[in-house]
Design an enzyme around this catalytic site. Sequence first.
Site, PDB file in Angstrom:
ATOM      1  N   GLU A 125       0.840  -1.204   0.000  1.00  0.00           N
ATOM      2  CA  GLU A 125       0.000   0.000   0.000  1.00  0.00           C
ATOM      3  C   GLU A 125       0.872   1.249   0.000  1.00  0.00           C
ATOM      4  O   GLU A 125       2.084   1.154   0.180  1.00  0.00           O
ATOM      5  CB  GLU A 125      -0.954   0.032   1.203  1.00  0.00           C
TER       6      GLU A 125
ATOM      7  N   TYR B 180      -5.685   2.808   7.354  1.00  0.00           N
ATOM      8  CA  TYR B 180      -4.938   1.664   6.828  1.00  0.00           C
ATOM      9  C   TYR B 180      -4.720   0.522   7.812  1.00  0.00           C
ATOM     10  O   TYR B 180      -3.925  -0.377   7.557  1.00  0.00           O
ATOM     11  CB  TYR B 180      -3.582   2.110   6.282  1.00  0.00           C
TER      12      TYR B 180
ATOM     13  N   LYS C 192      11.053   3.438   1.449  1.00  0.00           N
ATOM     14  CA  LYS C 192      10.949   4.884   1.248  1.00  0.00           C
ATOM     15  C   LYS C 192      11.436   5.256  -0.147  1.00  0.00           C
ATOM     16  O   LYS C 192      12.496   4.798  -0.581  1.00  0.00           O
ATOM     17  CB  LYS C 192      11.801   5.638   2.286  1.00  0.00           C
TER      18      LYS C 192
ATOM     19  N   CYS D 170      21.375  45.362   9.117  1.00  0.00           N
ATOM     20  CA  CYS D 170      20.386  45.146   8.067  1.00  0.00           C
ATOM     21  C   CYS D 170      21.018  45.352   6.692  1.00  0.00           C
ATOM     22  O   CYS D 170      21.604  46.404   6.435  1.00  0.00           O
ATOM     23  CB  CYS D 170      19.209  46.115   8.257  1.00  0.00           C
TER      24      CYS D 170
ATOM     25  N   CYS E  43      19.311  48.659   5.151  1.00  0.00           N
ATOM     26  CA  CYS E  43      19.404  50.022   5.691  1.00  0.00           C
ATOM     27  C   CYS E  43      20.539  50.199   6.694  1.00  0.00           C
ATOM     28  O   CYS E  43      20.756  51.299   7.188  1.00  0.00           O
ATOM     29  CB  CYS E  43      18.065  50.437   6.314  1.00  0.00           C
TER      30      CYS E  43
ATOM     31  N   CYS F 191      13.372  51.613   6.876  1.00  0.00           N
ATOM     32  CA  CYS F 191      14.013  50.534   6.112  1.00  0.00           C
ATOM     33  C   CYS F 191      13.168  50.272   4.858  1.00  0.00           C
ATOM     34  O   CYS F 191      11.992  49.896   4.975  1.00  0.00           O
ATOM     35  CB  CYS F 191      14.111  49.296   7.001  1.00  0.00           C
TER      36      CYS F 191
HETATM   37  S1  IVH Z   1       0.837   0.672   9.131  1.00  0.00           S
HETATM   38  C1  IVH Z   1       2.211  -1.196  13.168  1.00  0.00           C
HETATM   39  N1  IVH Z   1       0.339   1.684   6.786  1.00  0.00           N
HETATM   40  O1  IVH Z   1       4.105   5.499   8.658  1.00  0.00           O
HETATM   41  C2  IVH Z   1       2.234  -0.543  11.851  1.00  0.00           C
HETATM   42  N2  IVH Z   1       1.529   3.023   8.347  1.00  0.00           N
HETATM   43  O2  IVH Z   1       6.858   5.268   9.551  1.00  0.00           O
HETATM   44  C3  IVH Z   1       1.215   0.485  11.703  1.00  0.00           C
HETATM   45  N3  IVH Z   1       2.048   5.271   7.540  1.00  0.00           N
HETATM   46  O3  IVH Z   1       3.424   5.426  12.092  1.00  0.00           O
HETATM   47  C4  IVH Z   1       1.436   1.391  10.585  1.00  0.00           C
HETATM   48  N4  IVH Z   1       1.110   5.055   5.562  1.00  0.00           N
HETATM   49  O4  IVH Z   1       1.955   6.925  10.554  1.00  0.00           O
HETATM   50  C5  IVH Z   1       0.908   1.888   7.984  1.00  0.00           C
HETATM   51  N5  IVH Z   1      -0.219   2.467   4.667  1.00  0.00           N
HETATM   52  C6  IVH Z   1       0.337   2.664   5.852  1.00  0.00           C
HETATM   53  C7  IVH Z   1       0.958   3.881   6.205  1.00  0.00           C
HETATM   54  C8  IVH Z   1       1.544   4.019   7.463  1.00  0.00           C
HETATM   55  C9  IVH Z   1       1.761   5.871   6.366  1.00  0.00           C
HETATM   56  C10 IVH Z   1       2.782   5.912   8.636  1.00  0.00           C
HETATM   57  C11 IVH Z   1       2.246   5.664  10.017  1.00  0.00           C
HETATM   58  C12 IVH Z   1       3.384   5.042  10.746  1.00  0.00           C
HETATM   59  C13 IVH Z   1       4.557   5.539   9.980  1.00  0.00           C
HETATM   60  C14 IVH Z   1       5.762   4.701  10.166  1.00  0.00           C
END
Ligand code: IVH
Length: 679
Positions: free
Chosen positions: A121, A233, A320, A415, A418, A439
Amino acid sequence: MQLDLFSDTDNEQEQIRSLRKELEEMNYQYYVLDQPTISDKAFDEKMRRLQDLEARHPEMADPKSPTQHVGSDLQKNGGFEQVAHRYPMLSLANTYSEEEVHSWYERVRKDLGTAPEIVAELKFDGLSISLWYENGELVRAVTRGDGVRGDDVIQNVKTIKTIPWHIERTDIPASFEIRGEILLPWKNFERLNREREEQEEPLFANPRNAAAGTLKLQNPGIVKSRGLDAYLYYLLGENLPGTTHYDNLQAARSWGFQVSDAIRRCATLEEVMQFIAYWDIERKHLPVATDGIVLKVNDLKQQSILGFTAKTPRWAIAYKFQAEKQLTVLKKITYQVGRTGVVTPVANLEPVLLSGTTVQRATLHNADFIAQLGLREGDSVWVEKGGEIIPKITAVEKHSDLTGLQADFRFATHCPECGTPLQRDPEQAAWYCPNEDGCPPQQKGKIEHFVSRKTMNIEGLGSETIDLLYAQGLLRDIADIYALQAEDIAKQERLGQKSAQNILESVEQSKKVPFARVLFALGIRFVGETTAKKLAKAFPSIDLLANAPKEALVMTEDVGEQIAESIRQYFTKESNRTLIERLRNDGLQLTGESNNILKSNILTGKSIVISGTFSRHNRDEYKALIEENGGKNVGSVSAKTSFILAGENMGPQKLEKAQKLGIALVSEEEFLQMIEEKI
Ligand code: IVH
């Protein structure tokens, strides 16, 4: 040899201590102040380095280490009730390469003894929220906090249209929790920053910071106006509808939660990689910021076999995306002086292409930011434009060859415009020029603010014209506007008789602008549009306001110590008092309408619904106009509605109902004509 080893250990222990301290500070900057000082990637690298070192030095184990707990956004006296989470709110382990995803997958497969189905996701880049429902009612909305306890921000969360307050269904568990991400969509983020730029308030670096700052506000009305959104999510609780994460999310969607469609069950790692590659490109078209992909083991039984570490689940991982970044040279640091005198350092860069645009300037925020990165002119630096609109420098690759004292960058002491010695604002990180009345950029900035659409709405006086008139000494302060002569304007380059006439007509019209807007137009520090309205209501004349003691000022809604102090300072200054007298003689509105005196009875007995978007005034202003003219603003269309003030893109449901009931639609222009408003 023995000695060497000993000193290495010593050194590593020292590194552990200093990394812990550094990471704690960064967590605070990120979670509490919403002002991250380094990129996520650099942060993760430091965290990993600390993890490695701690693994080599078990004698230094410490449950308080940043490797052992998630960053905290709990605020002391934040004004919210703090609530213990039912299930700890954990973070996710981050990866940045396919290899790392691969090894996570292999580890999971080995631990389970079978290849798991993976749900891929989007990783939304906002802040996490935990929503609690009891018998279908939303009862709490808790931030992550320190992972164990969080702030209940339910009043703010209730302003989010996509979060249901009640769920009227029989197929939901009596009690459940759903977690997700609160986000400020790009469009709303850009609008907010444009408004802040106009007000010379510090800009939010990215939508995440803006969303975090918004959620912590104590005024749900302002939160609502910012337009947050949420994607859910993760469903938790007993008696969940499904035995897999995927099925639970589908159920949650059917209950009315906003669950993203960008979700895929993957039987193989190849499918996972395809999903990643696809969204790395496509995410640029999404309405909200994302910073990666989250991979989760789908089967809930398998999830519980894998379990958790102290900080993260073993059954999930985040991949990431790489932020787009480029290496370039920081040629020179220059400064920009704003209307309120704040001096902002600006990086002038060797131009580079980043996300399709040429970047040659980047904000350096303030002196602390420069010091933290250790920036010097001539350095090779990394510029990034990831989730951010404004490009920013994230790291120094290599320092310039200059050595010695003069190589260290020193923030200006005077500054740059001025020459006045700069002062430091103790409340903020900024240096500012105190020479308000002498200024040039401050004087010109004040005039620009005064004539802008939201204040006195004087047309034809753009910044170039102001520059010209300023240079000739014809326009030095806002009161000079009312002394302008047609021939002064007409003799300027690119302007003629016609423009001169138009400008003067608009200047004349501005004398009718109501008191609250004049107050906003004066440009008193920290007195924005909303505060000005509240002040004008509480102090219906400039004299009452000018002579009000601080104790009286702080009684006004939304006015705290800082604003009150700024108002006191403004009116204590002799030059400002003279300015006000000149404006009074010019005939500006320096008294307000008393609250219960109506401007007209044109709308008396009428119930009016406002729908859609408008160009001349915002919704609040239309509401005020309706009330000032005797009408009543109501929220929903019914047979009793007199008419609908209909802007662009009116809501389809309202439109349908209006048509069904035969209720008239009145356009913005028609409405303004109706109440004869000229300004
Ligand atoms: S699941 C125990 N799903 O990313 C795991 N987190 O870096 C629960 N986040 O704290 C998180 N999209 O705020 C999950 N599709 C997604 C997410 C997601 C963004 C954030 C969330 C989490 C952080 C971790």
